[in-house]
Structure formats: structure tokens, C-alpha cells
Design a protein around this motif. Sequence first.
Motif, PDB file in Angstrom:
ATOM      1  N   SER A 263     -13.001  -6.269   6.073  1.00 42.93           N
ATOM      2  CA  SER A 263     -11.700  -5.645   5.870  1.00 42.93           C
ATOM      3  C   SER A 263     -11.669  -5.164   4.435  1.00 42.93           C
ATOM      4  O   SER A 263     -12.670  -5.191   3.730  1.00 42.93           O
ATOM      5  CB  SER A 263     -10.579  -6.656   6.126  1.00 42.93           C
ATOM      6  OG  SER A 263     -10.582  -7.655   5.129  1.00 42.93           O
ATOM      7  N   ASP A 264     -10.496  -4.701   4.001  1.00 47.07           N
ATOM      8  CA  ASP A 264     -10.378  -4.308   2.596  1.00 47.07           C
ATOM      9  C   ASP A 264      -9.938  -5.482   1.739  1.00 47.07           C
ATOM     10  O   ASP A 264      -9.470  -5.318   0.628  1.00 47.07           O
ATOM     11  CB  ASP A 264      -9.411  -3.132   2.442  1.00 47.07           C
ATOM     12  CG  ASP A 264      -8.008  -3.475   2.923  1.00 47.07           C
ATOM     13  OD1 ASP A 264      -7.846  -4.548   3.539  1.00 47.07           O
ATOM     14  OD2 ASP A 264      -7.091  -2.674   2.688  1.00 47.07           O
ATOM     15  N   GLY A 265     -10.103  -6.693   2.251  1.00 56.04           N
ATOM     16  CA  GLY A 265      -9.773  -7.900   1.505  1.00 56.04           C
ATOM     17  C   GLY A 265     -10.844  -8.951   1.702  1.00 56.04           C
ATOM     18  O   GLY A 265     -12.002  -8.642   2.001  1.00 56.04           O
ATOM     19  N   LEU A 266     -10.443 -10.212   1.541  1.00 59.80           N
ATOM     20  CA  LEU A 266     -11.371 -11.317   1.725  1.00 59.80           C
ATOM     21  C   LEU A 266     -11.672 -11.518   3.205  1.00 59.80           C
ATOM     22  O   LEU A 266     -10.901 -11.117   4.075  1.00 59.80           O
ATOM     23  CB  LEU A 266     -10.762 -12.597   1.152  1.00 59.80           C
ATOM     24  CG  LEU A 266     -10.492 -12.615  -0.355  1.00 59.80           C
ATOM     25  CD1 LEU A 266      -9.649 -13.818  -0.719  1.00 59.80           C
ATOM     26  CD2 LEU A 266     -11.800 -12.624  -1.127  1.00 59.80           C
ATOM     27  N   ASP A 267     -12.792 -12.180   3.482  1.00 57.47           N
ATOM     28  CA  ASP A 267     -13.102 -12.524   4.863  1.00 57.47           C
ATOM     29  C   ASP A 267     -12.047 -13.475   5.407  1.00 57.47           C
ATOM     30  O   ASP A 267     -11.552 -14.354   4.709  1.00 57.47           O
ATOM     31  CB  ASP A 267     -14.483 -13.172   4.954  1.00 57.47           C
ATOM     32  CG  ASP A 267     -15.609 -12.177   4.761  1.00 57.47           C
ATOM     33  OD1 ASP A 267     -15.336 -10.966   4.827  1.00 57.47           O
ATOM     34  OD2 ASP A 267     -16.751 -12.614   4.529  1.00 57.47           O
ATOM     35  N   ARG A 268     -11.737 -13.306   6.670  1.00 53.24           N
ATOM     36  CA  ARG A 268     -10.665 -14.076   7.301  1.00 53.24           C
ATOM     37  C   ARG A 268     -10.901 -15.578   7.194  1.00 53.24           C
ATOM     38  O   ARG A 268      -9.987 -16.350   6.878  1.00 53.24           O
ATOM     39  CB  ARG A 268     -10.559 -13.650   8.772  1.00 53.24           C
ATOM     40  CG  ARG A 268      -9.255 -13.998   9.450  1.00 53.24           C
ATOM     41  CD  ARG A 268      -9.237 -13.409  10.849  1.00 53.24           C
ATOM     42  NE  ARG A 268      -9.469 -11.979  10.815  1.00 53.24           N
ATOM     43  CZ  ARG A 268      -8.521 -11.061  10.758  1.00 53.24           C
ATOM     44  NH1 ARG A 268      -7.262 -11.448  10.720  1.00 53.24           N
ATOM     45  NH2 ARG A 268      -8.818  -9.780  10.730  1.00 53.24           N
ATOM     46  N   TYR A 389      -1.687  -6.779   8.724  1.00 52.64           N
ATOM     47  CA  TYR A 389      -0.632  -5.780   8.562  1.00 52.64           C
ATOM     48  C   TYR A 389       0.265  -5.955   7.337  1.00 52.64           C
ATOM     49  O   TYR A 389       0.938  -5.014   6.940  1.00 52.64           O
ATOM     50  CB  TYR A 389       0.256  -5.755   9.823  1.00 52.64           C
ATOM     51  CG  TYR A 389      -0.502  -5.375  11.061  1.00 52.64           C
ATOM     52  CD1 TYR A 389      -0.939  -4.065  11.268  1.00 52.64           C
ATOM     53  CD2 TYR A 389      -0.817  -6.328  12.031  1.00 52.64           C
ATOM     54  CE1 TYR A 389      -1.654  -3.713  12.406  1.00 52.64           C
ATOM     55  CE2 TYR A 389      -1.526  -5.990  13.173  1.00 52.64           C
ATOM     56  CZ  TYR A 389      -1.948  -4.687  13.350  1.00 52.64           C
ATOM     57  OH  TYR A 389      -2.658  -4.338  14.472  1.00 52.64           O
ATOM     58  N   PHE A 390       0.294  -7.133   6.734  1.00 56.94           N
ATOM     59  CA  PHE A 390       1.203  -7.334   5.601  1.00 56.94           C
ATOM     60  C   PHE A 390       0.472  -6.951   4.318  1.00 56.94           C
ATOM     61  O   PHE A 390      -0.609  -7.470   4.038  1.00 56.94           O
ATOM     62  CB  PHE A 390       1.664  -8.794   5.533  1.00 56.94           C
ATOM     63  CG  PHE A 390       2.997  -8.963   4.865  1.00 56.94           C
ATOM     64  CD1 PHE A 390       4.168  -8.676   5.532  1.00 56.94           C
ATOM     65  CD2 PHE A 390       3.079  -9.400   3.550  1.00 56.94           C
ATOM     66  CE1 PHE A 390       5.408  -8.834   4.927  1.00 56.94           C
ATOM     67  CE2 PHE A 390       4.312  -9.560   2.924  1.00 56.94           C
ATOM     68  CZ  PHE A 390       5.480  -9.261   3.611  1.00 56.94           C
ATOM     69  N   PRO A 391       1.045  -6.039   3.517  1.00 52.95           N
ATOM     70  CA  PRO A 391       0.320  -5.521   2.337  1.00 52.95           C
ATOM     71  C   PRO A 391      -0.148  -6.626   1.392  1.00 52.95           C
ATOM     72  O   PRO A 391       0.617  -7.535   1.044  1.00 52.95           O
ATOM     73  CB  PRO A 391       1.366  -4.628   1.662  1.00 52.95           C
ATOM     74  CG  PRO A 391       2.312  -4.251   2.758  1.00 52.95           C
ATOM     75  CD  PRO A 391       2.374  -5.428   3.674  1.00 52.95           C
ATOM     76  N   LEU A 392      -1.423  -6.560   1.029  1.00 54.01           N
ATOM     77  CA  LEU A 392      -2.059  -7.414   0.017  1.00 54.01           C
ATOM     78  C   LEU A 392      -2.252  -8.875   0.450  1.00 54.01           C
ATOM     79  O   LEU A 392      -2.857  -9.649  -0.287  1.00 54.01           O
ATOM     80  CB  LEU A 392      -1.267  -7.387  -1.304  1.00 54.01           C
ATOM     81  CG  LEU A 392      -1.069  -6.013  -1.951  1.00 54.01           C
ATOM     82  CD1 LEU A 392      -0.232  -6.154  -3.221  1.00 54.01           C
ATOM     83  CD2 LEU A 392      -2.397  -5.356  -2.258  1.00 54.01           C
ATOM     84  N   TYR A 393      -1.748  -9.253   1.628  1.00 57.24           N
ATOM     85  CA  TYR A 393      -1.862 -10.660   2.034  1.00 57.24           C
ATOM     86  C   TYR A 393      -3.330 -11.081   2.150  1.00 57.24           C
ATOM     87  O   TYR A 393      -3.662 -12.251   1.930  1.00 57.24           O
ATOM     88  CB  TYR A 393      -1.150 -10.873   3.375  1.00 57.24           C
ATOM     89  CG  TYR A 393      -0.938 -12.326   3.743  1.00 57.24           C
ATOM     90  CD1 TYR A 393       0.121 -13.049   3.197  1.00 57.24           C
ATOM     91  CD2 TYR A 393      -1.794 -12.979   4.622  1.00 57.24           C
ATOM     92  CE1 TYR A 393       0.320 -14.380   3.521  1.00 57.24           C
ATOM     93  CE2 TYR A 393      -1.601 -14.317   4.951  1.00 57.24           C
ATOM     94  CZ  TYR A 393      -0.546 -15.012   4.406  1.00 57.24           C
ATOM     95  OH  TYR A 393      -0.354 -16.332   4.723  1.00 57.24           O
ATOM     96  N   ASN A 394      -4.198 -10.140   2.475  1.00 57.98           N
ATOM     97  CA  ASN A 394      -5.622 -10.473   2.652  1.00 57.98           C
ATOM     98  C   ASN A 394      -6.390 -10.554   1.338  1.00 57.98           C
ATOM     99  O   ASN A 394      -7.611 -10.722   1.334  1.00 57.98           O
ATOM    100  CB  ASN A 394      -6.304  -9.459   3.582  1.00 57.98           C
ATOM    101  CG  ASN A 394      -6.254  -8.037   3.054  1.00 57.98           C
ATOM    102  OD1 ASN A 394      -5.776  -7.789   1.949  1.00 57.98           O
ATOM    103  ND2 ASN A 394      -6.726  -7.094   3.832  1.00 57.98           N
ATOM    104  N   LYS A 395      -5.692 -10.461   0.208  1.00 55.23           N
ATOM    105  CA  LYS A 395      -6.356 -10.563  -1.092  1.00 55.23           C
ATOM    106  C   LYS A 395      -6.423 -11.995  -1.607  1.00 55.23           C
ATOM    107  O   LYS A 395      -7.084 -12.252  -2.608  1.00 55.23           O
ATOM    108  CB  LYS A 395      -5.618  -9.706  -2.131  1.00 55.23           C
ATOM    109  CG  LYS A 395      -5.444  -8.239  -1.766  1.00 55.23           C
ATOM    110  CD  LYS A 395      -6.754  -7.506  -1.653  1.00 55.23           C
ATOM    111  CE  LYS A 395      -6.518  -6.026  -1.383  1.00 55.23           C
ATOM    112  NZ  LYS A 395      -7.788  -5.280  -1.192  1.00 55.23           N
TER     113      LYS A 395
END
Length: 834
Positions: A263-268, A389-395
Motif C-alpha cells: 500500500s502507500d503506507g506500512l504493511d498491514r 480508507y481513512f487518510p494517513l491511518y496506514n502510516k
Amino acid sequence: MNKKIVSYILPVVLLFITSAIYFAPVFEGKVVQQSDIIHYKGMSKEIVDFKKETGENTFWTSTMFSGMPTYLITTIYKGNLSKKIIDVILKIPRPVSYHLLFLSLFYLMLVLLGVNPWLSLAGALAYGFTSFFFVVFEAGHNSKSLTITYISLLIAGIILAYKNKRLAGALISTLALSWMIAANHLQMTYYAGIMVLIIAIVYFIYAIREKAIIPFLKSSGILAAAAVLAIGMNISTLWPIYEYSKDTIRGKSELTSDLHKKSDGLDRDYILDYSYDVGEALTAFIPRLKGGSMSEPLGEKSQVYDLLAHGQNKQNALRIANNLPLYWGSQPIAGGPFYFGAVLCFLFVFGLFIVQGKDKWWIVATVVVSFALSLGKYFPSLSNLMIDYFPLYNKFRDVKNIIVIQQFAMAFMGALAISKVYKREVSDKIFNKALLYSFAIAGGLALVFAVIPGLAGDFTAASDARLLQAGWPEQLLDALQADRKMVLQKDAFRTFIFVALAAGVLWAFWKKKLKAEYALALWIVLIMADMWPTNKRYLNNDSFVAKRQMNNPYTLSKADEMILQDDALSYRVLNLTVNPFTDASTSYFHKSIGGYHAAKLKRYQELIDFHISPEIQSMSRMLNNGLAPDQVSMLFDSTPALKMLNTKHLIINPNGAPVKDPAPLGNAWFVNNYELVENADAEIDALSEINPADQVVIDQRFEQYVSGKTYQKNGSIELQVSDPNYLKYVFNSNSEQLTIFSEVYYDKGWNAYIDGKEAPYFRVNYVLRAMSVPAGEHIIEFKFEPQSYFLGTKISYASSIVFILLVLAYLGITIKNNGGLLTKPQKHAETTQR
């Protein structure tokens, strides 16, 4: 001095005294021995030394992961002038300064919202001694500890703005948010933002019901402007970090393998690794429901001690019993429970029946949302929705940390409830019902676990299997599990007692059997009797060491000494006696292939995954089989990724000689051949098939720099200056050379110059820099000049000046309207008070 002013200042003095007593060793010149700060010393050594030697700041370090920006290590961000205020308080030794802010800003919030100062003192102690602060500070998460202190002031400003004190609320919110961002723990700021969003939604719903949309929009608009101004004051911090984040492991990978996790963030899995289950969440109410920490002190009260004392030396038995692995929860690592306090939790439940209106519902919504999100992988439908779907939550990882807003909301609810009782703003019927129900719920829950501890689980931990492998007999493991059960029962019964006593004080005050000042004193005694000993398990006088020990946390080994005798200007070291990628000690002395940081460059992490780690495994096998002197060259030549990074020394024994590459590629070299590839997948795969001394791999997007050119190696290049933010080479060749530099490619700050004129450079071998240098004698320079920082600093200064002018204007208007800074009391109000 005015008695009213004294009544507001004296509680702050008492808060300081309380914190100073708890952390008394700091006044003996000692500091907390924090594991993350020890790592930080390793990470920041080059940066700090460079500042001392030159007076300059550097935004790049060459000692970790072959080179990376310092934005999230130790960068002096300029432009936010509001920090000058907080810097005065931070001159008090840590953790007293941090804890004083944690206490006093919650106190200030309550006072600003109309709570009696002495009740605010009790509320501040209840909130300020929640164990989250103590556990995370002991671990060394200083920026996290500091960031959460500002939540109270932020919420005070927002509520004031929505209660039609718009200018005051907006300015307070601006100040709080500017400090919060400056503390540089964006995850905690993000969680505070979730709570602000919840407040706005609840207030909006009430605005619709009350037909007060226009006032709501006015308040929201001025708060939005306040947020923009606070962000502007910190652009010098946020812009470089945002720019850098795209290229870190929190950014999107160009590789297409393992698509389900990309994804565009960290691995789940990484995001959700530290998730609460329901049992963990209940440690907010019963601290050792899951055992406490990985090392709990039980001493002679332990069944493990009883068993060992009969069979061996009592001193050894006591040593083991004071470091028991009691934790049996779901966390990979647990430094201690995040205990909110029995009294605080009881008052929260009590507040559910007493407090009404919009404040009640945003508090309830915050508690529900934060609890649900803290469950992480145990509530996958919600967690995946937020990640996707929530902005930046995956950072951000370690999702359980969102309980910081849960504990804040619960403490706030408790303070509002006590304030209503103190002012007798509820009927006798409502009070009696609330007290009965809250005691039944809170006290009953504690009593159930005290009587039936098996409801919590079977008291077995994942670590038990490792203890068996380490030689623990079954009988000793049974005793350990019995100790886990014992501490759960003990803490559950203890919680019940505190709930009962808190309820008793409430009842006695309401029935006028206890004066207000005595009731308040008893509440404070209960809070401190509950929280003080619990927190002392995890951060106590034994946690402090002499300052010199923390200032010099690493000892120079014989291998380190021998490496430092190498007079080459720059080279890299691989330490095989530790995990190179979770180690900061090597960076303390050398330029390391590895390091310790949660936001390393993504391409470098991918190089580690695809090449460096396999090469280390291969290298270790060769070393384990025995290495003849004539095989050393073969050892290094068989590891092309490490070779191209100028890995010159291997530490295989800290007390022995390092293994040295007899023919390193050096800091820069020429190659004859290049291979153009179409994408990142092809580029990283091709690295295993090339000899980096003669050939490089180039992504086709950089084809313009080499198109139509042929190269023949001749001439020389030598590194003359090697500073963290500046490199200087002397180049000499009678033909154009494809020149490779053993430096990490990062184009958002590094600029290249040939004879003083900016020149293009490009990326090769997935992570390195390269230039096509024309024939002749040249000076080649690389300068780290991040415009995001320098331009951002100008914007921050400008925003700070705007903020200062707004504050002065507001003070001027207030003084003009009130005839002074403080509002004059109304005569009829004085009569009423009499």
C-alpha cells in the motif's frame, strides 16, 4: 497578592511538588535509563558531534543504513517562536518537566472550563498519574510523552471556541497544536485529531438540533484557521517529514511482488502487530489482569520464590522472584499495563449517569471509537476499513496507543461528574441512582475477577515454551502461572476496595456527613494511594542512573578500536555480533550498514530484504565453516550489495580482529558497462547478476543521462571531504566516466556540483548515486540542501509573527474592554456569593 489568584497558582505549585517527589533522583543529577534513548545516543552521535565541532546543523547522517535524513532523529527545527515559551519549562530536568506539563495543562483545561481549582487539582492528579506516561517514558518514548501533554490545552481551546469564546479558544488551540506538532510525534497528534473530529461531529449534531448552525460554522471556521496557523508555524518540521515519508517504509513501494500487503503506507501486519484484546483493555481497570510486565517484582510473596527457596540459595531465589515474566497477554513486548486507575474508571462510569449534553456524548464516542480501534487485528473489519480508507491511518503502527484519547476522555468525564456533584447541580434521586449503578458496575466487575480469576484465561503465555526450552521444570512453570493468577486476584480485589472507598466518599459528601475540603482531600489520597505504588513498579528510583552513564552508553570494543585505526576517510562497517538492523551501537562508532530506526528509506529496506540479509546469511555460513586468509576476497566478492555499499570491515567477534576487505570498491569508482531495465522489479533482481566493480543497473527513466554513450575506465577519483551534509571528490580522467558513488540516492535535498556548477546525477543499483562526468580535472561536490526545510523555516517564522500579533491584539482588546487583563467581578455576583 489577590487571594483568588493564589487559589489558582497554589495547586500548580502542589503539582510541581508532587512530581518532584516522585522523580526525586533527577535533583541528584541522575537520569532515567531509557532503552530508546540509549538507541538514540547511537543514532545521533554523528549529528551531535558535528554540531559541536562546526556549529552547523546537519540534516543527513551517514552512520545509519548507509545514510538517511535526520528529520526524525534529531533535527533543530526553527521558525516556531511559540516554542520559546515551552522551552523555559523544559529546562526543568526530565521527566519532571514533562510530567509537570502533563499535570498542569489538564488542570488548566479544567479551570478554563469553569471547574473549581481544587477539584481541578484532583482531576489533574487522576489523569496525570495514569500509567501510560510512566511506562512509555521509562521506555524512552520522550516525544510521545511530550506530545500527549498538549492534548488537554488543545481540547480546552476547542471547547471554548464552540462555547462562543471564539478568539480565546482559537488562540489557545493554535498554541497547543503548534506545541504538539513541534514535539514531533505525529501519531499522537493524529489520534488527538480523531478526538477533535469526534467533538466537531457531536457539536454539529447538537447545532442542528438547537438550530445554531451559524454559530457552529463560525466557531469551526475560526478553529480551522487556527489549525492552519499552527501548521504554518511548524512547516519547517512538517514539510521535510512529509517529503521524506514518501520515500520511507511508510510510502508506497515501486515493487509489484506481494501485492496483497503493498500500500502507500506500512504493511498491514506491521500496523496491527501491537493490538489490544478485550483482556488487555481491562488492564486500564485491573492493572495486572494480564500479569503486568515482562519483569514483575514479587519477591518473597511469590510461589516461584517459595519453590526455589527450598531447593537453592534464597538470594538467587529472590533475584528470580523480583524479575518474573508474569505477562501473559497478546502483546509481543509489554513494559507495563496502561492502567487508568480504579478511582478514575469508577468516576467515568458515575459520570455516564450524571453528565448530560454534548460533552457527555463526545466523551462516550471517543471512548467507544478509541477502544474499538485499539483492538486492531482483533476487530479486523474496522481496522481494515481504517487502513484502506481513512487518510494517513496506514502510516502508524502500534494501534493500541490510541487509548491515549480514551484515558483523556474518561478522566475528563470523571472531572465533570465530580464538579457537578460539588456544585450540587443534580437531584438527590439522580445522584443516588448514579452512585448505586456505577458502584454495581465498576465494583461488581472487579469483584467478579477477584472471585473467579479464570474468566481472564488460563494464565499461560507464549513465552512459557521458551522457558521450558531454557530449562525451567514443569513444577516451576506451574508456580509461575499460579503467581499470575494470584496477582490478578490481588489487583482485582484491590480495585474493588478503591471503588468502594471512592463511592463512600461521594456518598458521605452528598449526605453532608463530610465537608467539601475533607472529601476533596480523601479523593486525592485515594487517587495517589491507587496510582503511586502501581507506577512505582515500572518507573522508580532504580530506573535512574548517573548522567555520565547515559551520556556514554556504549563501550568501545577491541574490534571497534582496530577499525578506528583505519585512516581511510570513509568506509562502512557490518556488525555480525548483533542484529544489524535493530542496532544503534555500531552507528555510535562507525558508518554502519545497519542501524535502528522505524522510518528508514523504503528502497534501502527492500535492498535489505532482497539482497543484504541473504548475503549476510551466506557470509555467516562461510565464516562458520572457517575462512582461510586467501578466501577473504572471495567472501566480499560474493556479496555484491555489501560490496557496492563500501563495506570494508566485518565485526565477527567484539574481542577479536575484524575481517577486512582487501580490495574495497571505495567511496567512488568508474564502470565500463550499464544495463537498462524497465522497472523496479527488474532493477532489484538484476543486482544479483552483476559485478558492481564493472557494471551497474539503471532504471530506464534515467536513460537520458547515459543514452548513446560508451565508457572506458581510466583515471582516478578520490574523496577529499566527508561531512554528513557535504562530500567533495577530486576527479581526473582523459575521457567521460560513468562514476558510481557508494552513497544512498535521495534527490529531495542532495544536489551535485561539478566545478561549482550544479550538475545532474541519477540513481543506479537501486539505491546508489551516479554521474556521467566529462573528461578533465574536476571538483565534484554533493551538498545536502533540503529546500523544504529552508523555505519552510521562512514560512514558520512568518506564521509565528502573525500569531504573536493576533495574541497582542486580543490582549489589547481584552484590556480595553475589561479595564484590565482579568474580568472585573460583577457586584451582583459578589452579593450572591455572600
